[in-house]
Design a protein around this motif. Sequence first.
Motif, short mmCIF file in Angstrom:
data_model
loop_
_atom_site.label_atom_id
_atom_site.label_comp_id
_atom_site.label_asym_id
_atom_site.label_seq_id
_atom_site.Cartn_x
_atom_site.Cartn_y
_atom_site.Cartn_z
N GLY A 1 32.28 -26.49 -4.16
CA GLY A 1 31.93 -26.65 -2.74
C GLY A 1 33.12 -26.40 -1.84
O GLY A 1 33.01 -25.73 -0.81
N SER A 2 34.28 -26.90 -2.23
CA SER A 2 35.50 -26.70 -1.43
C SER A 2 35.88 -25.23 -1.36
O SER A 2 36.29 -24.73 -0.31
CB SER A 2 36.66 -27.50 -2.02
N VAL A 3 35.76 -24.53 -2.49
CA VAL A 3 36.07 -23.09 -2.51
C VAL A 3 35.11 -22.33 -1.59
O VAL A 3 35.53 -21.45 -0.83
CB VAL A 3 36.02 -22.53 -3.95
N LEU A 4 33.83 -22.69 -1.65
CA LEU A 4 32.86 -22.00 -0.79
C LEU A 4 33.12 -22.26 0.69
O LEU A 4 32.99 -21.35 1.52
CB LEU A 4 31.43 -22.41 -1.19
N ILE A 5 33.50 -23.48 1.03
CA ILE A 5 33.84 -23.79 2.42
C ILE A 5 35.08 -23.01 2.85
O ILE A 5 35.15 -22.49 3.97
CB ILE A 5 34.02 -25.31 2.62
N LEU A 6 36.06 -22.91 1.94
CA LEU A 6 37.26 -22.12 2.24
C LEU A 6 36.89 -20.66 2.50
O LEU A 6 37.39 -20.05 3.46
CB LEU A 6 38.26 -22.22 1.08
N ILE A 7 36.01 -20.12 1.68
CA ILE A 7 35.56 -18.74 1.87
C ILE A 7 34.87 -18.59 3.23
O ILE A 7 35.11 -17.63 3.96
CB ILE A 7 34.65 -18.29 0.71
N SER A 8 34.02 -19.56 3.58
CA SER A 8 33.34 -19.48 4.88
C SER A 8 34.36 -19.54 6.02
O SER A 8 34.22 -18.83 7.02
CB SER A 8 32.29 -20.58 5.04
#
Length: 125
Positions: free
Chosen positions: A97-104
């Motif tokens: 989830g943290s990686v996906l938020i970083l990507i966003s």
Amino acid sequence: MDNIQERLKEIKIENWIWVIYIGIILLSWYANSKEKHFFLYNDEQSRKQYQEISIFIFAVLLIIYGYFTKDSYKDVQELTSADSQKKQTLTYMSFIGSVLILISGILFLIIAIEDENIDTEIAFS
């Protein structure tokens, strides 16, 4: 005891992040007023100010998202085979989830930089 001290340190950092979020919310409100002024009066200076504020907001958010991603990665690294399956699963989910938020955050920053006509609505959440 060392683990408790480490967690208390993380909570202190997270509390400062909440203060930064409050500042970002107020800055976003101000940016919206600049955007509105641009659309109502076609004021080029307001458009430029809106874009600069947006870039700043998303750059700060990207730093915050990076911090949380790094922290989640550290949690993954600290997992042991003795940890419960539930803890392992939740820790990996948190990291993903943290990686996906970083990507966003990266994508939103790119949009803020590239969208000089402010045609694309972007919002952090």
